[in-house]
Design a protein around this motif. Structure first.
Motif, PDB file in Angstrom:
ATOM      1  N   GLY A   1       0.800  -1.213   0.000  1.00 44.15           N
ATOM      2  CA  GLY A   1       0.000   0.000   0.000  1.00 44.15           C
ATOM      3  C   GLY A   1       0.834   1.265   0.000  1.00 44.15           C
TER       4      GLY A   1
ATOM      5  N   VAL B   1       0.849   5.625  -1.220  1.00 44.64           N
ATOM      6  CA  VAL B   1       0.600   6.403  -2.429  1.00 44.64           C
ATOM      7  C   VAL B   1       1.916   6.983  -2.915  1.00 44.64           C
TER       8      VAL B   1
ATOM      9  N   GLU C   1      -4.103   8.122   4.012  1.00 34.13           N
ATOM     10  CA  GLU C   1      -3.066   7.929   3.003  1.00 34.13           C
ATOM     11  C   GLU C   1      -3.228   9.039   1.964  1.00 34.13           C
TER      12      GLU C   1
ATOM     13  N   THR D   1      -4.499  10.247  -3.260  1.00 31.07           N
ATOM     14  CA  THR D   1      -5.245   9.739  -2.106  1.00 31.07           C
ATOM     15  C   THR D   1      -5.669   8.294  -2.353  1.00 31.07           C
ATOM     16  N   TYR D   2      -5.642   7.516  -1.280  1.00 34.10           N
ATOM     17  CA  TYR D   2      -6.260   6.187  -1.283  1.00 34.10           C
ATOM     18  C   TYR D   2      -7.067   6.043  -0.007  1.00 34.10           C
TER      19      TYR D   2
ATOM     20  N   GLY E   1      -6.935   9.675  -7.316  1.00 29.97           N
ATOM     21  CA  GLY E   1      -6.658   8.457  -6.563  1.00 29.97           C
ATOM     22  C   GLY E   1      -7.838   7.511  -6.558  1.00 29.97           C
ATOM     23  N   ASP E   2      -7.701   6.466  -5.761  1.00 34.51           N
ATOM     24  CA  ASP E   2      -8.733   5.445  -5.615  1.00 34.51           C
ATOM     25  C   ASP E   2      -9.591   5.824  -4.405  1.00 34.51           C
ATOM     26  N   TYR E   3     -10.795   6.361  -4.670  1.00 39.31           N
ATOM     27  CA  TYR E   3     -11.671   6.834  -3.601  1.00 39.31           C
ATOM     28  C   TYR E   3     -12.695   5.794  -3.156  1.00 39.31           C
ATOM     29  N   ASN E   4     -12.805   4.677  -3.883  1.00 34.80           N
ATOM     30  CA  ASN E   4     -13.627   3.548  -3.441  1.00 34.80           C
ATOM     31  C   ASN E   4     -15.029   3.948  -2.983  1.00 34.80           C
TER      32      ASN E   4
ATOM     33  N   ASP F   1     -11.739   5.243  -9.413  1.00 35.24           N
ATOM     34  CA  ASP F   1     -10.610   6.167  -9.542  1.00 35.24           C
ATOM     35  C   ASP F   1     -11.132   7.480 -10.124  1.00 35.24           C
TER      36      ASP F   1
ATOM     37  N   HIS G   1      -7.283  -2.210 -11.830  1.00 34.03           N
ATOM     38  CA  HIS G   1      -7.953  -0.945 -12.114  1.00 34.03           C
ATOM     39  C   HIS G   1      -7.476  -0.429 -13.462  1.00 34.03           C
TER      40      HIS G   1
END
Length: 715
Positions: free
Chosen positions: A24, A26, A49, A72-73, A108-111, A139, A163
């Motif tokens: 993990g 960033v 993160e 950001t993750y 980033g990956d904001y899920n 993303d 992704h």
């Protein structure tokens, strides 16, 4: 992981790794030819993160000083989602305070994180519109630079990633020139005013008084006055930039010009000296301008204080645009001519007046005689803040020398009345077409216009027992019915159509809508309504007197609009604080210009807010407190106590209670409330003044009237 594995040739690496578990983190890779550095002022909570990097490419759009990139993750269903949103919003506030024209990119990956609060807080946009994993857009790219980039493309994954990648390229934009304009000004120092005063007090105006006609008198008057103006107040050319600040002096402009010339000539030592001097001078001007020029106005001239505050914050209404078919927007003269022709065509369509049919009344009375003192008092009332007219005579000159100018102007006016002729220079005017900010609101027009309209519109009423509400030119019909009962709204619409025809009015069905409220388990088909032969479209949301109403009676749209409007104005506090405005005055600006936006029509919606909606509104005030206090900010509670504010939730409760008391005392609106217990049974008991508490669904109990009843019972 070894650094040689992470490094990429030709790129600088910025990264942050996880410390509590493997994998993990960033990372951001930036080309080595682009200036980039971490931002020391930003403190990222250990639970998040995030990585913040500030970039300064060689060429940037003129309105962008630099770019901040935030990688950001956030894991799915993370318990730190609210912490992340608060961190992104408050850090952006800090960066915009330090660098007002900064470009922002969050990627980033904001899920599936709900990032709407971030978008509303800083007027940002999410530009990725295609799925990046399966059918979901996990993303994202959030930015205020959308207009400078092409639409992002979602491409195949890189390596073993599950992704897809997002490819986002800048637009190739033509170089735009700096928006400056040359204007002619007449400086009026005290020495020149005294010299002009010595001349005008000894001048006898014989060249005007001895002329025979009003036209010759007017030409002689302006010829003499213009020659004196050019002699005592010569015109000078000044260059203005559309973003010039009030504290920006001519000396600063001269230094900037010298700095740019030194840079062009390669004189880097002189360039650095001037650069540092300009930075120091700007900082000093910012700090002293408010205290020296504006602060005292708050008590001596409040209206001028507010105007000066708006100028200092560069806070002005956006320029409106008038669209005329087949005329380019830059052709201002063509637009004005087209409007003039359209308005004059209305009168030209009428038949000419037949002078032979007019009655004659003889002998005709003599025109009134205007005295010099009447003219003097009129000239003294001229507002010096207004711009001069086509005659180019400054209002300051007219007002300060009203006594001396009253003699020739009285002679011209009396000659005009005797001859029945208006001098040609007095027929000229500078006409600027100003488009309305909102569609046709009669309450913003002339005094007689709304009164005439109301006199014509006041007799329209439904033919059924349905409710109706009118506000100026807004007319609303509503009915409450059982599912098994047919709608009677169409009868009222037919009556309205007939009424408009009989009164020679035109209805606009395109601006009319129907909204259906129903909460039955099995949805029913709303009735089809027509007006003037056209079917009204059915909508699920509408705006009524500034209030955003939805058919599900939820207040998401209203809260989003209030948060967005309030957040836009927070930049005013940031700009004023950099200009040295004290906290007490910043609080005045917040309470006068920002907080009312967060409390508009609060009795209608306050009782039905969810916790998330209430927190979104409170977040705006917390940001305002942080901006007002700067480094002194420790906590929201301490800031409220230091500034002298209350929580918005507390204020909403007080506003709703005050409104309920006014409704209870109002002879007109007290019928909104049910009878008290004493009115129901006719006896004076302990709880006779209380109301019977309504019962029903939670949606009904949290609506305005039941909430008012509850507030009154709790007093």
């Amino acid at each position: 992981m070894a650094s040689d594995i992470l490094n990429v040739e030709g790129y600088s690496l910025f990264s942050t790794c996880r410390t509590d578990r493997r994998g993990g983190g960033v990372a951001v890779y930036i080309r080595e030819d682009i200036q980039a550095k971490a931002i020391p002022q930003v403190r990222v909570p250990s639970e998040l993160e995030c990585l913040w990097v500030r970039l300064r490419p060689t060429r940037l759009p003129r309105q962008v000083s630099s770019i901040v990139f935030c990688a950001t993750y956030i894991p799915p269903n993370s318990k730190h989602q609210d912490l992340l949103i608060d961190h992104l919003i408050t850090t952006t506030d800090l960066l915009r305070e330090l660098h007002p024209d900064i470009g922002l990119v969050f990627a980033g990956d904001y899920n599936r994180l709900d990032h709407k609060p971030l978008l509303l807080a800083h007027q940002l946009q999410q530009v990725v519109n295609s799925p990046t994993r399966g059918e979901a857009t996990l993303d994202v790219v959030i930015t205020n630079l959308k207009s400078h980039y092409n639409a992002p493309a979602v491409i195949n994954p890189i390596g073993n990633s599950n992704h897809k990648a997002v490819w986002w390229q800048p637009r190739v934009r033509p170089k735009t020139p700096n928006k400056t304009k040359d204007v002619l000004v007449r400086p009026m120092p005290d020495s020149s005013l005294r010299a002009f005063g010595r001349w005008i007090t000894t001048h006898n105006w014989d060249e005007v008084l001895e002329e025979a006609t009003v036209d010759s008198k007017t030409l002689a008057f302006y010829r003499t006055l213009h020659e004196a103006m050019d002699r005592f107040f010569p015109e000078k050319k000044a260059k203005l930039h559309h973003k010039d600040k009030p504290w920006f002096t001519a000396a600063l402009k001269s230094l900037i010009h010298k700095r740019q010339r030194a840079h062009s000539n390669g004189q880097m030592t002189l360039y650095r000296f001037l650069r540092n001097k300009i930075a120091r001078d700007i900082l000093q001007e910012k700090k002293t301008y408010y205290k020296d020029h504006i602060e005292d106005m708050k008590t001596t001239h409040p209206s001028e204080w507010h105007k000066s505050i708006r100028r200092l914050a560069n806070w002005s209404a956006p320029s409106a645009t008038i669209h005329v078919p087949d005329i380019d927007l830059s052709n201002k003269a063509g637009i004005a001519d087209a409007i003039n022709k359209h308005l004059s065509a209305i009168c030209q369509a009428l038949r000419p007046l037949d002078w032979s049919k007019l009655p004659t009344y003889l002998p005709c009375t003599l025109p009134p005689e205007v005295s010099i003192w009447d003219m003097y008092h009129r000239l003294k009332r001229i507002k010096v803040s207004k711009a001069p007219g086509p005659d180019n005579i400054p209002p300051r000159v007219i007002k300060e020398f009203a006594f001396e100018l009253s003699t020739p102007m009285t002679d011209i006016l009396n000659s005009s009345l005797r001859e029945g002729k208006v001098p040609a220079p007095w027929k000229e005017a500078i006409v600027v077409p100003v488009p309305k900010e909102l569609p046709a609101d009669l309450d913003k027009g002339t005094l007689m216009g709304p009164l005439v309209f109301l006199a014509m519109f006041n007799d329209v009423r439904p033919v059924t027992e349905n409710s109706h509400w009118k506000y100026v030119d807004d007319f609303n019909l509503g009915e409450i019915r059982l599912i098994s009962t047919p709608s009677s709204l169409q009868r009222d619409l037919n009556h309205l159509d007939n009424w408009a025809t009989e009164n020679h009015m035109l209805l606009n069905p395109k601006k009319c809508m129907a909204m259906h409220f129903s909460f039955v388990r099995a949805p029913i088909q709303p009735p089809v309504l027509t007006l003037a032969g056209q079917t009204l479209k059915t909508t699920t949301q509408a705006r009524l007197l500034g209030l955003h109403i939805r058919s599900n009676l939820k207040w998401d749209d209203q809260v989003d609009v209030m948060v967005s409007k309030g957040s836009k104005r927070l930049v005013v506090i940031s700009r004023l604080r950099r200009s040295g405005v004290p906290i007490a005055d910043l609080n005045t600006i917040y309470c006068g210009y920002i907080r009312p936006l967060l409390e508009y029509a609060a009795p209608c919606w306050a009782s039905a807010l969810t916790q998330r909606q209430s927190a979104a509104l409170e977040r705006v005030q917390r940001r305002a407190c942080r901006l007002m206090m700067g480094r002194q900010f420790v906590s929201y509670t301490a800031a409220l106590q230091h500034i002298g504010l209350e929580r918005l939730s507390t204020r909403r409760q007080k506003l709703c209670t005050d409104f309920a008391l006014r409704v209870e005392r109002s002879p007109r609106f007290s019928t909104w409330l049910p009878p008290t217990r004493g009115q129901q049974h006719g006896r004076q008991l302990r709880n006779s003044a209380r109301y019977q508490q309504p019962t029903g669904t939670n949606r009904y109990l949290t609506s305005a009237i039941p909430a008012m009843i509850k507030s009154l019972n709790e007093l």
